[in-house]
Scaffold this motif. Structure first.
Motif, PDB file in Angstrom:
ATOM      1  N   ASP A   1       6.155  60.757 -14.753  1.00 50.37           N
ATOM      2  CA  ASP A   1       7.298  59.955 -14.568  1.00 50.37           C
ATOM      3  C   ASP A   1       6.959  59.026 -13.274  1.00 50.37           C
ATOM      4  O   ASP A   1       6.169  59.348 -12.248  1.00 50.37           O
ATOM      5  CB  ASP A   1       8.614  60.355 -14.375  1.00 50.37           C
ATOM      6  CG  ASP A   1       8.394  61.902 -14.165  1.00 50.37           C
ATOM      7  OD1 ASP A   1       7.513  62.472 -13.555  1.00 50.37           O
ATOM      8  OD2 ASP A   1       9.681  62.395 -13.901  1.00 50.37           O
ATOM      9  N   ARG A   2       7.421  57.912 -13.199  1.00 51.82           N
ATOM     10  CA  ARG A   2       7.412  56.786 -12.087  1.00 51.82           C
ATOM     11  C   ARG A   2       8.886  56.607 -11.564  1.00 51.82           C
ATOM     12  O   ARG A   2       9.826  56.729 -12.283  1.00 51.82           O
ATOM     13  CB  ARG A   2       6.509  55.543 -12.471  1.00 51.82           C
ATOM     14  CG  ARG A   2       5.277  55.663 -12.879  1.00 51.82           C
ATOM     15  CD  ARG A   2       4.254  56.201 -11.752  1.00 51.82           C
ATOM     16  NE  ARG A   2       3.155  56.379 -12.015  1.00 51.82           N
ATOM     17  CZ  ARG A   2       2.454  57.548 -12.376  1.00 51.82           C
ATOM     18  NH1 ARG A   2       3.237  58.573 -12.350  1.00 51.82           N
ATOM     19  NH2 ARG A   2       1.152  57.799 -12.614  1.00 51.82           N
TER      20      ARG A   2
ATOM     21  N   GLU B   1      22.102  69.057 -12.010  1.00 52.86           N
ATOM     22  CA  GLU B   1      21.996  67.986 -12.802  1.00 52.86           C
ATOM     23  C   GLU B   1      20.481  67.284 -12.517  1.00 52.86           C
ATOM     24  O   GLU B   1      20.089  66.411 -13.091  1.00 52.86           O
ATOM     25  CB  GLU B   1      23.081  66.911 -12.242  1.00 52.86           C
ATOM     26  CG  GLU B   1      23.486  66.285 -11.066  1.00 52.86           C
ATOM     27  CD  GLU B   1      24.134  67.368 -10.331  1.00 52.86           C
ATOM     28  OE1 GLU B   1      24.125  68.540 -10.512  1.00 52.86           O
ATOM     29  OE2 GLU B   1      24.717  66.793  -9.122  1.00 52.86           O
ATOM     30  N   ALA B   2      20.166  67.624 -11.299  1.00 51.63           N
ATOM     31  CA  ALA B   2      18.672  67.173 -10.985  1.00 51.63           C
ATOM     32  C   ALA B   2      17.523  67.920 -11.462  1.00 51.63           C
ATOM     33  O   ALA B   2      17.676  69.137 -11.849  1.00 51.63           O
ATOM     34  CB  ALA B   2      18.540  67.028  -9.399  1.00 51.63           C
ATOM     35  N   LYS B   3      16.281  67.257 -11.590  1.00 57.20           N
ATOM     36  CA  LYS B   3      15.033  68.176 -12.209  1.00 57.20           C
ATOM     37  C   LYS B   3      14.548  68.541 -10.928  1.00 57.20           C
ATOM     38  O   LYS B   3      14.394  67.764  -9.782  1.00 57.20           O
ATOM     39  CB  LYS B   3      14.085  67.278 -12.713  1.00 57.20           C
ATOM     40  CG  LYS B   3      14.946  66.947 -14.399  1.00 57.20           C
ATOM     41  CD  LYS B   3      14.098  66.336 -15.203  1.00 57.20           C
ATOM     42  CE  LYS B   3      14.491  65.847 -16.580  1.00 57.20           C
ATOM     43  NZ  LYS B   3      14.026  64.578 -16.969  1.00 57.20           N
ATOM     44  N   PHE B   4      13.665  69.597 -10.846  1.00 53.80           N
ATOM     45  CA  PHE B   4      12.935  69.973  -9.829  1.00 53.80           C
ATOM     46  C   PHE B   4      11.545  70.538 -10.191  1.00 53.80           C
ATOM     47  O   PHE B   4      11.674  71.114 -11.253  1.00 53.80           O
ATOM     48  CB  PHE B   4      13.681  71.226  -8.949  1.00 53.80           C
ATOM     49  CG  PHE B   4      14.909  70.769  -8.447  1.00 53.80           C
ATOM     50  CD1 PHE B   4      14.925  70.320  -7.142  1.00 53.80           C
ATOM     51  CD2 PHE B   4      16.257  70.710  -9.039  1.00 53.80           C
ATOM     52  CE1 PHE B   4      15.978  69.901  -6.514  1.00 53.80           C
ATOM     53  CE2 PHE B   4      17.462  70.385  -8.414  1.00 53.80           C
ATOM     54  CZ  PHE B   4      17.062  69.809  -7.192  1.00 53.80           C
ATOM     55  N   LYS B   5      10.677  70.531  -9.285  1.00 49.16           N
ATOM     56  CA  LYS B   5       9.098  70.907  -9.528  1.00 49.16           C
ATOM     57  C   LYS B   5       8.706  71.562  -8.241  1.00 49.16           C
ATOM     58  O   LYS B   5       8.900  70.875  -7.071  1.00 49.16           O
ATOM     59  CB  LYS B   5       8.437  69.742  -9.812  1.00 49.16           C
ATOM     60  CG  LYS B   5       7.881  69.368 -11.464  1.00 49.16           C
ATOM     61  CD  LYS B   5       7.200  70.145 -11.698  1.00 49.16           C
ATOM     62  CE  LYS B   5       6.398  70.000 -13.081  1.00 49.16           C
ATOM     63  NZ  LYS B   5       7.112  70.312 -14.305  1.00 49.16           N
ATOM     64  N   ILE B   6       7.839  72.733  -8.378  1.00 46.36           N
ATOM     65  CA  ILE B   6       7.304  73.185  -7.073  1.00 46.36           C
ATOM     66  C   ILE B   6       6.015  72.482  -7.254  1.00 46.36           C
ATOM     67  O   ILE B   6       5.125  72.291  -8.365  1.00 46.36           O
ATOM     68  CB  ILE B   6       7.049  74.735  -7.462  1.00 46.36           C
ATOM     69  CG1 ILE B   6       8.265  75.194  -7.542  1.00 46.36           C
ATOM     70  CG2 ILE B   6       6.088  75.088  -6.280  1.00 46.36           C
ATOM     71  CD1 ILE B   6       8.207  76.940  -7.950  1.00 46.36           C
ATOM     72  N   ALA B   7       5.463  71.764  -6.190  1.00 41.72           N
ATOM     73  CA  ALA B   7       4.212  70.987  -6.152  1.00 41.72           C
ATOM     74  C   ALA B   7       4.082  70.804  -4.684  1.00 41.72           C
ATOM     75  O   ALA B   7       4.888  70.680  -3.604  1.00 41.72           O
ATOM     76  CB  ALA B   7       4.503  69.642  -6.858  1.00 41.72           C
TER      77      ALA B   7
ATOM     78  N   LYS C   1      14.966  63.867  -8.961  1.00 43.97           N
ATOM     79  CA  LYS C   1      14.211  64.949  -9.023  1.00 43.97           C
ATOM     80  C   LYS C   1      13.857  65.255  -7.556  1.00 43.97           C
ATOM     81  O   LYS C   1      13.781  64.233  -6.768  1.00 43.97           O
ATOM     82  CB  LYS C   1      12.920  64.329  -9.835  1.00 43.97           C
ATOM     83  CG  LYS C   1      11.921  65.400 -10.243  1.00 43.97           C
ATOM     84  CD  LYS C   1      10.964  64.851 -11.321  1.00 43.97           C
ATOM     85  CE  LYS C   1       9.974  65.785 -11.808  1.00 43.97           C
ATOM     86  NZ  LYS C   1       9.435  65.585 -13.061  1.00 43.97           N
ATOM     87  N   GLY C   2      13.557  66.512  -7.546  1.00 42.38           N
ATOM     88  CA  GLY C   2      13.090  67.120  -6.261  1.00 42.38           C
ATOM     89  C   GLY C   2      11.881  67.858  -6.347  1.00 42.38           C
ATOM     90  O   GLY C   2      11.511  68.465  -7.443  1.00 42.38           O
ATOM     91  N   LEU C   3      11.105  67.912  -5.262  1.00 47.30           N
ATOM     92  CA  LEU C   3       9.846  68.383  -5.160  1.00 47.30           C
ATOM     93  C   LEU C   3       9.543  69.290  -3.928  1.00 47.30           C
ATOM     94  O   LEU C   3      10.064  68.638  -2.884  1.00 47.30           O
ATOM     95  CB  LEU C   3       8.689  67.244  -5.466  1.00 47.30           C
ATOM     96  CG  LEU C   3       7.237  67.494  -5.193  1.00 47.30           C
ATOM     97  CD1 LEU C   3       6.394  66.237  -5.472  1.00 47.30           C
ATOM     98  CD2 LEU C   3       6.827  67.842  -3.756  1.00 47.30           C
TER      99      LEU C   3
ATOM    100  N   ASP D   1      12.885  63.081  -4.414  1.00 48.48           N
ATOM    101  CA  ASP D   1      12.863  63.765  -2.999  1.00 48.48           C
ATOM    102  C   ASP D   1      11.860  64.605  -2.944  1.00 48.48           C
ATOM    103  O   ASP D   1      11.637  65.399  -3.276  1.00 48.48           O
ATOM    104  CB  ASP D   1      14.235  64.146  -2.822  1.00 48.48           C
ATOM    105  CG  ASP D   1      14.678  64.573  -1.326  1.00 48.48           C
ATOM    106  OD1 ASP D   1      13.519  64.552  -0.490  1.00 48.48           O
ATOM    107  OD2 ASP D   1      15.486  65.066  -1.107  1.00 48.48           O
ATOM    108  N   VAL D   2      10.931  64.097  -1.980  1.00 46.95           N
ATOM    109  CA  VAL D   2       9.496  64.927  -1.604  1.00 46.95           C
ATOM    110  C   VAL D   2       9.880  65.837  -0.645  1.00 46.95           C
ATOM    111  O   VAL D   2      10.370  65.338   0.751  1.00 46.95           O
ATOM    112  CB  VAL D   2       8.474  63.936  -1.594  1.00 46.95           C
ATOM    113  CG1 VAL D   2       7.280  64.754  -1.269  1.00 46.95           C
ATOM    114  CG2 VAL D   2       8.045  63.076  -2.687  1.00 46.95           C
TER     115      VAL D   2
END
Ligand code: SAM
Length: 241
Positions: free
Chosen positions: A100-101, A85-91, A67-69, A48-49
């Motif tokens: 990852d794809r 339970e989700a992974k997150f990244k500041i980007a 995953k969330g960005l 999720d962008v």
């Protein structure tokens, strides 16, 4: 410049404001249905962008590996606390690079609008393509089209509870290819009233520009669903790598 400053104040009040306006559970259900109609594979990975406070992911994370960005670090903090339970990244969606794809990339509620201009839109869509698995799906809820810009329109919205009184007034103008929204906030809490402003710099493009950007990135089966997640008449672009 795209720097995530747009939500520097509002991030804190985002959920209070939108949770009484938007039905994220219903929206997530529509997104899930679209994905299921187009994908037969079972365990799908989903990015999720511009995930904001993670409200869609909260409802999607039981069905997808998520995953969330987001560019805003406060948004990501809130999202992490809600969806552990989700992974997150500041980007930044324009130029992020993950190893990852994904099987599905979603970008909802006009988050893509924050890339500000058409060259950035092309880069962003190309970046989505890069991060999809073969025949992966992209689902984009666009920002309001330029043709629907209402000159002179001024919005006024409020949120009120026992602890917080929140007012948002906004006016917009289009400057060359950027849609500028001048946000004015009054925040009343703890016996104090504070005033903040933000300028949201958004894309001023039309439906055909999104299609052009998707085509330039070699997306196939490009479609525009008129089904609205919310009452903002934005529809959804769906395409396949
Ligand atoms: C209108 S909010 C939508 C959030 C969420 N998708 C929702 O439906 O509530 C837009 C989000 O896009 C994020 N954003 C803006 N520019 C961005 C960028 N260049 N890269 C990643 N996220 C960005 C903002 O921080 C904000 O969380």
């Amino acid at each position: 410049m795209v720097n995530g400053e747009d939500f520097k104040v509002f991030a804190e009040y985002y959920d209070k404001f939108y949770l009484e306006r938007k039905d994220y559970k219903k929206e997530a259900k529509i997104v899930k249905k679209i994905i299921e109609e187009l994908e037969s594979k079972k365990t799908l990975t989903l990015l999720d962008v511009g995930c904001g406070t993670g409200e869609h992911l909260k409802y999607l994370s039981s069905d997808f590996r998520c995953k969330g960005l987001d560019i805003n670090n406060r948004m990501i903090e809130i999202a992490k606390s809600k969806v552990p339970e989700a992974k997150f990244k500041i980007a930044n969606m324009i130029d992020f690079r993950f190893k990852d794809r994904f099987d599905v990339i979603i970008c909802l509620f006009g988050s893509i609008g924050y890339v500000q201009n058409f060259p950035n839109l092309k880069k962003t869509i190309k970046n989505y393509y890069r991060h999809l698995n073969d025949s992966g799906l992209v689902i984009v809820e666009p920002w309001v089209f330029k043709k629907d810009f209402k000159k002179g329109h001024m919005s006024l919205d409020t949120y009120v509870d026992d602890e917080l009184k929140f007012v948002r007034m906004a006016r917009s103008r289009i400057s060359t290819s950027t849609w500028l929204i001048f946000m004015h906030y009054l925040v009343g809490k703890n016996q104090r009233i504070e005033y903040f402003t933000e300028v949201h710099k958004m894309l001023a493009v039309n439906n055909s520009d999104y299609v052009k950007a998707l085509k330039l990135s070699r997306f196939k089966d490009i479609g525009y669903l008129t089904e609205n997640l919310w009452d903002s008449c934005r529809g959804l672009f769906v395409a396949r790598k």
